[in-house]
Motif scaffolding. Structure first.
Motif, PDB file in Angstrom:
ATOM      1  N   GLY A   1       0.796  -1.202   0.000  1.00  0.00           N
ATOM      2  CA  GLY A   1       0.000   0.000   0.000  1.00  0.00           C
ATOM      3  C   GLY A   1       0.836   1.261   0.000  1.00  0.00           C
ATOM      4  O   GLY A   1       2.047   1.233   0.201  1.00  0.00           O
ATOM      5  N   HIS A   2       0.154   2.397  -0.178  1.00  0.00           N
ATOM      6  CA  HIS A   2       0.860   3.672  -0.219  1.00  0.00           C
ATOM      7  C   HIS A   2       1.289   4.127   1.169  1.00  0.00           C
ATOM      8  O   HIS A   2       2.019   5.122   1.295  1.00  0.00           O
ATOM      9  N   ASN A   3       0.877   3.413   2.190  1.00  0.00           N
ATOM     10  CA  ASN A   3       1.366   3.684   3.540  1.00  0.00           C
ATOM     11  C   ASN A   3       2.888   3.623   3.611  1.00  0.00           C
ATOM     12  O   ASN A   3       3.524   4.323   4.402  1.00  0.00           O
TER      13      ASN A   3
ATOM     14  N   SER B   1      -2.877   3.695   4.639  1.00  0.00           N
ATOM     15  CA  SER B   1      -2.409   4.022   3.283  1.00  0.00           C
ATOM     16  C   SER B   1      -2.819   5.412   2.827  1.00  0.00           C
ATOM     17  O   SER B   1      -2.312   5.897   1.819  1.00  0.00           O
TER      18      SER B   1
ATOM     19  N   GLU C   1       0.107   0.096  -4.607  1.00  0.00           N
ATOM     20  CA  GLU C   1      -1.345  -0.045  -4.671  1.00  0.00           C
ATOM     21  C   GLU C   1      -1.847  -0.987  -5.771  1.00  0.00           C
ATOM     22  O   GLU C   1      -3.043  -1.202  -5.896  1.00  0.00           O
TER      23      GLU C   1
END
Length: 333
Positions: free
Chosen positions: A140-142, A178, A294
Motif C-alpha cells: 500500500g501507499h502507507n 495508506s 497499490e
C-alpha cells in the motif's frame, strides 16, 4: 516474521523461464547475502518488495495489494537481457516479510502499519547511504512514509516528493494507514515539498481542498481534469511540473492513477500506460528512489488481472533506462 527476507540466486532461479539462445534479466541481476555487503555490489538500483495490504485495509480499502510483488518480480526477471537493459544494473535484495494480524480491528491494523514503518526506513536509509537507488514495489501507499523517512535520514535533508496519483493521501493523522503517509511525513519533518500530478477532483474532500490551499508553500497540485483540458501533452505538462522540484527528490507512482489497472482504488478514468511510460523514459531528474504501489494481481473481492505484474515490470524497466542512458541507446547497425 516481520523481517527483511534477503534473496539468494538459488531461490530466485526457479522464477526464470530459460530458453535456448536467450538471456533473461534474472540471469544477470545481482545478489548479496547481507545488508552489510551493499557497498560490494556494482549495481546502482536495489529492488525491494513490500507485499502487504495491511495499510490499505487500515484505510478501509479493498485488500489484495500483497499479491503484486511476486508476479511483478517474475515478469521483470523474464524480460530479455540486452544492450538496452542488461540486468546487471539491478541488485535484487528481497522483500519485507510482515506477519498479518489475526485481529482486523482498525486499531490493531493501524498499529501494525507503524511497525511496518519501523521496518522500512532503516533498510531504505542503508540503501541510499550505499549510494544506490531503491526501487520499491508494494504494498500500500502507507509505505511512502518509511521510504521518505529513510531517504531523509540517509541524505540528512528533508525530501521533495512528486506523487503520480489520483488521490492526495493527506488524510488526518488518525493512526497510520495508506491514506496519510504524506501527512505524517510532513508533520515529522521528513518531507519539504509535496507535489501531486494527476490528482482527481472527485476524490478531493472540502477539508482536503482547504488544507492544500492553506499549505501552498509545501504542496503543489496539477489536477487530472486540468490535464484533460490542456493543449499540451501529458509529458510536457509533467516536465513543466517537476522542472523546479528541488533536490533531493523521490518519485511515487500509485497504480490507481492509470486507468483500468487492478488496484485497491482503481478507476476507469486516468492516465494510460503509455502516458506514464513517456514520463519515465523522458525523465532526467535525479530521483533518489522510485515507489510503485497499490497494484494487485488479485483483490480481496475476487477480481483478478495478471496484466498488473507486467505493467509494474515495464515501469521499473523504463525508470532504470532513463537513469542509465547508455542502456537506452540504439545499438549500432
Amino acid at each position: 516474521m516481520d523481517r527483511l527476507k534477503i534473496y539468494s540466486r538459488g531461490e530466485v532461479f526457479p522464477l526464470i523461464n530459460q530458453r535456448t539462445g536467450e538471456v533473461k534479466l534474472g540471469e544477470k541481476v545481482q545478489f548479496i547475502s547481507s545488508l552489510a555487503n551493499l557497498d560490494q555490489s556494482p549495481a546502482k538500483f536495489v529492488l525491494l518488495g513490500i507485499p502487504e495490504d495491511i495499510g490499505v485495509r487500515a484505510n478501509l480499502g479493498t485488500g489484495g495489494t500483497q499479491t503484486a510483488w511476486l508476479p511483478a518480480l517474475k515478469a521483470l526477471l523474464n524480460m530479455q537481457s540486452n544492450s538496452f537493459f542488461s540486468g546487471e544494473e539491478v541488485l535484487l535484495l528481497g522483500h519485507i516479510d510482515v506477519s498479518v494480524p489475526t485481529d482486523n480491528s482498525l486499531t490493531v491494523l493501524r498499529n501494525k502499519v507503524t511497525v511496518i514503518d519501523g521496518l522500512v526506513y532503516p533498510i531504505i536509509e542503508k540503501i541510499i547511504k550505499a549510494r544506490k537507488i531503491p526501487i520499491v514495489i508494494g504494498g500500500g501507499h502507507n509505505n511512502a512514509l518509511g521510504i521518505i523517512w529513510g531517504a531523509s535520514l540517509a541524505l540528512n535533508s528533508k525530501m521533495n516528493v512528486v506523487n503520480i496519483d489520483a488521490h492526495a493521501d493527506l488524510r488526518t493523522a488518525e493512526g497510520r494507514h495508506s491514506g496519510n503517509a504524506f501527512t505524517y511525513a510532513l508533520q515529522n519533518g521528513f518531507l519539504a515539498e509535496y507535489r501531486i500530478f494527476g490528482l482527481q477532483q472527485n476524490y478531493v474532500s472540502a477539508d482536503l481542498l482547504k488544507y492544500v490551499n492553506n499549505n501552498n508553500a509545501n504542496i503543489k497540485v496539477l489536477y487530472y481534469e486540468a490535464l484533460l483540458k490542456s493543449e499540451r501533452s501529458i509529458r510536457k505538462n509533467w516536465e513543466a511540473f517537476v522542472r523546479d522540484l528541488p533536490n533531493p527528490c523521490g518519485l511515487e507512482l500509485d497504480l490507481d492513477s492509470i486507468a483500468n489497472v487492478l488496484s485497491s482504488a482503481g478507476s476507469p478514468s486516468g492516465f494510460n500506460l503509455s502516458d506514464i511510460r513517456s514520463i519515465l523514459l523522458s525523465n532526467d531528474k535525479k530521483f533518489h528512489y522510485l515507489h510503485i504501489c497499490e497494484g494487485a494481481a488479485e483483490l480481496a473481492d475476487g477480481r483478478q488481472d495478471p496484466a498488473t505484474a507486467k505493467t509494474i515490470a515495464i515501469l521499473v524497466s523504463d525508470f532504470i533506462k532513463a537513469l542509465h542512458p547508455h542502456t537506452s541507446q540504439q545499438p549500432e547497425a
